[in-house]
Design an enzyme around this catalytic site. Structure first.
Site, PDB file in Angstrom:
ATOM      1  N   GLY A 146      -0.217 -11.088 -10.074  1.00  0.00           N
ATOM      2  CA  GLY A 146      -1.397 -10.220 -10.131  1.00  0.00           C
ATOM      3  C   GLY A 146      -1.072  -8.790  -9.738  1.00  0.00           C
ATOM      4  N   TYR A 173     -10.907  -8.788  -8.709  1.00  0.00           N
ATOM      5  CA  TYR A 173     -10.179  -7.985  -9.689  1.00  0.00           C
ATOM      6  C   TYR A 173     -10.445  -6.487  -9.488  1.00  0.00           C
ATOM      7  CZ  TYR A 173      -9.494 -12.587 -11.579  1.00  0.00           C
ATOM      8  OH  TYR A 173      -9.151 -13.907 -11.696  1.00  0.00           O
ATOM      9  N   ASP A 187      -2.965 -10.590  -1.471  1.00  0.00           N
ATOM     10  CA  ASP A 187      -3.352 -11.705  -0.590  1.00  0.00           C
ATOM     11  C   ASP A 187      -2.803 -11.555   0.830  1.00  0.00           C
ATOM     12  OD1 ASP A 187      -4.337 -12.570  -2.957  1.00  0.00           O
ATOM     13  OD2 ASP A 187      -3.101 -14.358  -3.119  1.00  0.00           O
TER      14      ASP A 187
HETATM   15  P1  FBP Z   1      -0.458 -12.567  -6.694  1.00  0.00           P
HETATM   16  O1  FBP Z   1      -0.189 -13.564  -5.619  1.00  0.00           O
HETATM   17  O2  FBP Z   1       0.303 -12.796  -7.917  1.00  0.00           O
HETATM   18  O3  FBP Z   1      -0.306 -11.170  -6.189  1.00  0.00           O
HETATM   19  O4  FBP Z   1      -1.984 -12.670  -7.141  1.00  0.00           O
HETATM   20  C1  FBP Z   1      -2.979 -12.809  -6.192  1.00  0.00           C
HETATM   21  C2  FBP Z   1      -4.339 -13.017  -6.807  1.00  0.00           C
HETATM   22  O5  FBP Z   1      -5.001 -11.791  -6.978  1.00  0.00           O
HETATM   23  C3  FBP Z   1      -5.154 -13.972  -5.952  1.00  0.00           C
HETATM   24  O6  FBP Z   1      -5.838 -13.288  -4.935  1.00  0.00           O
HETATM   25  C4  FBP Z   1      -6.058 -14.618  -6.965  1.00  0.00           C
HETATM   26  O7  FBP Z   1      -6.425 -15.907  -6.571  1.00  0.00           O
HETATM   27  C5  FBP Z   1      -5.172 -14.703  -8.174  1.00  0.00           C
HETATM   28  O8  FBP Z   1      -4.259 -13.652  -8.069  1.00  0.00           O
HETATM   29  C6  FBP Z   1      -5.947 -14.563  -9.455  1.00  0.00           C
HETATM   30  O9  FBP Z   1      -5.097 -14.844 -10.507  1.00  0.00           O
HETATM   31  P2  FBP Z   1      -5.330 -14.376 -12.000  1.00  0.00           P
HETATM   32  O10 FBP Z   1      -4.938 -12.936 -12.065  1.00  0.00           O
HETATM   33  O11 FBP Z   1      -4.389 -15.206 -12.779  1.00  0.00           O
HETATM   34  O12 FBP Z   1      -6.760 -14.588 -12.342  1.00  0.00           O
END
Ligand code: FBP
Length: 699
Positions: free
Chosen positions: A106, A567, A228
């Protein structure tokens, strides 16, 4: 309607002020792009070296030793100034390099500055060095899709949020074919080094790539990214080597700013409870920081709930000379009671509004749900491993998935523990609302992680909360407190004696500032009975209108608004802290590469202290890896860090819990962190969590 005079739109569009106002590049963006973050003193030098720090040691998982033999003996290294290195060193340091960089997972605010820092350092060492950004995450490496990084490209994204420059993706390089394709790209581009900017899974990828490409002399460097905040590194003696991944502070500040606006609104029109789910997959770091930033009325912390013990149940079991194991850990039902308790307490002092913060990963800490998640992960992984088709492709509809589960009750396929899905599981699962069943059965991500962001946890809890509040209302326990002055005023206006009616209507008349209608008064009928029994009115007389008005005011109407903060905060522009942190991470990456490191993760030590103490480092990734259950198998991954409920930051939040709930007659205690500001000496210099932990740990 009066008509405005026709005007020449082309003239307006050519006007410099109009052009500025309508440009896609706003003034704040321009200011961000030209901002230069401070750099750690060590990077003032033309050349930097690495010093091995033997004093930091790790307990190494034997599986990591077995799978990553070439990088398992890496040590912690600090970046140091080299004032007058010898010619051989200078030649090696300044040779033209070809460096690839990829974002993985993310987005997290600050990623562009990692690129900018690396780019500036590499070009400073040798302007002929070339940098390549792989497009859309690890897929770009596998498919040889990249863009060469240039001054124009890098300058357009300095200090800006998102991973827009080269995009990102979640593909895992986890098969021999993908590894071979990645190697082919790296070879065809003649890369000296590859930089993987990612979270726990991506740094895991980085470690395996470092192992694989070791003999080809391609260096692999990881960078700790994730909003996170669950990449935090300590050595075996508890020394903090990386206090926080980048992006955490910006996301938390963005969430906090939005939630604090809600608290403004909520405490103005005093009619809504706002239920705010905040991102953070499993760990509740973001929720804790948001609590510290906003003083929301109630913030749930998953790690705290996991520790819950129901003392009443334990005592009951002890009295019956037995043990009640279900007393350990929190259930969904009990959690909804905790929320209701907060709502009822605030209502009693006239506050029928407030803010609840729920971490998105809270389900992981609720016993019954965690068991479902683990069982379903295993069942889906086993299905995928033994069939040609993916579970979700085979059973696209919820009813089909449920049928498959029902069939497991009767017949467990080989490869699964007998009775993994038993009649009791089936019964409990069928009791869940459809949207929640769908959420729990949702597709796992490419790393086998449960996708918490896809489950509307707040909705599940809200349904339970609403049900229980209704029970409490019917029992007369959930009431809005009426201020004693208001009561006296309006009764006197209608020429009724407040002192006479007070003890008839209220259970705490004369004791408290906020008056609570008696529990047994739960309808106009029961109100009338109460008045008749007290001989305040005759049997056939109507309820005095002002008494009816007071009663109606005491009946709560529970109105909610649900929000998901994820997001939006993930895409925010970075805070000053993250801008500075990430730019220095980029500089650190180059020092590691120029000094021949591989299998290391760039880090800045002492982030929890002031900037002057920041210390750029390289941390060995392999020794930080542990076995974790993924896709039904034990897999080696970088260890995630959860909220430590003994940490000073959590203890502060816990101590203030009652104060922030503000279930008293005084004002709410909301804190307004304000929006993220880059150009302000009033901007905070680090996350509050880090600050409190640093002070609390006696530094
Ligand atoms: P990363 O661990 O890859 O940095 O992503 C964290 C996160 O933003 C989480 O907080 C959330 O649960 C997840 O990604 C959401 O994933 P996606 O972008 O696939 O919807």
């Amino acid at each position: 309607m009066p008509q405005t005079k026709p005007f020449d739109v082309h003239w307006l569009l050519a006007h410099p002020d109009a052009q500025r106002a309508t440009s896609a590049i706003s003034e704040p963006v321009k200011a961000r792009c030209t901002f230069k973050p401070r750099i750690c003193d060590v990077f003032q030098a033309d050349y930097t070296g690495l010093t091995t720090k033997e004093q930091f040691r790790f307990e190494i998982d034997p599986e990591a030793r077995r799978q990553l033999p070439k990088i398992i003996n890496n040590k912690v290294q600090t970046v140091v100034k080299l004032p007058s290195p010898d010619d051989a060193f200078v030649q090696g340091y300044t040779r033209p390099r070809r460096i690839g960089i990829v974002f993985s997972g993310g987005p997290a605010p600050g990623g562009h500055n990692v690129i900018a820092g690396l780019y500036d350092a590499a070009k400073r060492a040798n302007p002929d060095s070339r940098l390549f950004g792989f497009l859309v995450g690890p897929d770009g490496i596998i498919e040889n899709e990249y863009v060469e990084l240039t001054d124009d490209l890098v300058n357009a994204y300095r200090n800006l949020g998102g991973f827009t420059m080269i995009k990102t993706g979640r593909t895992k390089i986890d098969t021999a074919d993908k590894m071979a394709a990645a190697k082919a790209t790296i070879t065809s581009l003649k890369l000296d080094a590859l930089v993987v900017v990612g979270g726990d899974d991506s740094n895991t990828n980085a470690a395996f790539l470092a192992q694989e490409l070791y003999s080809d002399s391609v260096q692999i460097i990881g960078v700790p990214k994730t909003i996170d905040g669950d990449i935090q590194v300590r050595d075996a003696d508890g020394n903090i080597l990386c206090a926080m991944s980048f992006g955490f502070h910006s996301a938390a500040r963005a969430f906090a700013s939005a939630i604090s606006n809600l608290s403004n609104d909520s405490s103005s029109d005093i009619k809504y409870w706002h239920i705010c789910r905040v991102m953070g997959r499993v760990a509740s770091h973001l929720a804790l920081e948001v609590a510290l930033q906003t003083h929301a009325n109630l913030t749930l912390i998953g790690e705290d709930l996991a520790d819950y013990v129901d003392e009443q149940r334990l005592a009951a079991a002890r009295a019956a000379e037995s043990v009640d194991y279900t007393a350990y850990g929190m259930t969904l039902r009990h959690l909804s009671r905790v929320i209701c308790d907060a709502i009822v307490r605030r209502a009693a002092v006239g506050k029928n509004y407030g803010i609840v913060v729920i971490p998105e990963g809270i389900l992981e800490f609720i016993n019954e749900i965690e068991v479902f998640i683990i069982k379903l992960n295993t069942i889906i992984a086993q299905y995928n491993a033994t069939h040609d088709q993916d579970f979700h492709a085979s059973f696209p509809l919820l009813e089909q998935k449920l049928d498959y589960l029902r069939h497991l009750v009767r017949d467990t396929p080989s490869g699964l523990a007998p009775n993994i899905w038993n009649a009791r599981d089936d019964e409990l699962f069928n009791d869940l609302p459809t949207f929640f069943q769908e959420g729990l059965l949702t597709e796992r991500d490419s790393h086998g992680n449960f996708q918490f962001s896809q489950v509307p946890t707040e909705k599940v809890l809200l349904d339970l909360v609403k049900d229980y509040l209704k029970i409490l209302r019917d029992q007369g326990k959930y009431k809005i407190g009426i201020h004693k002055h208001y009561y006296s005023k309006i009764l006197s206006q209608d020429e009724l004696d407040p002192e006479y009616f007070g003890p008839i209507l209220f259970r705490n008349y004369g004791e408290d500032e906020y008056l609570l209608v008696k529990e047994r008064v739960i309808s106009l009928r029961t109100l009338k009975n109460e008045l008749i029994q007290a001989r305040a009115i005759g049997k056939d007389a109507p309820i005095p209108p002002v008494i009816e008005k007071i009663y109606k005011k005491s009946v709560p109407n529970f109105k909610t608004q649900s929000h998901f903060y994820g997001y939006d905060g993930r895409g925010t522009d970075p805070t000053l802290f993250d801008c500075t942190y990430t730019y220095n991470l980029g500089l650190t990456v180059f020092s590691l590469i120029a000094n021949g490191a591989t299998g290391q993760m760039a880090s800045i030590r002492n982030l929890e202290h002031g900037f002057e103490l920041w210390e750029p480092m390289g941390l060995p990734i392999a020794p930080l890896m542990r076995l974790e259950e993924r896709k039904g198998k034990l897999t080696l991954v970088l260890e995630k860090s959860l909220v430590d409920i003994n940490s000073p930051a959590f203890q502060v939040a816990k101590t203030y819990r009652d104060k922030w709930l503000a279930a008293t007659s005084g004002d709410d205690q909301y804190r307004r962190p304000g929006p993220i500001r880059l150009h302000s000496d009033k901007e905070e210099d680090r996350p509050i969590t880090l600050l409190l932990n640093a002070i609390g740990q006696g530094k």
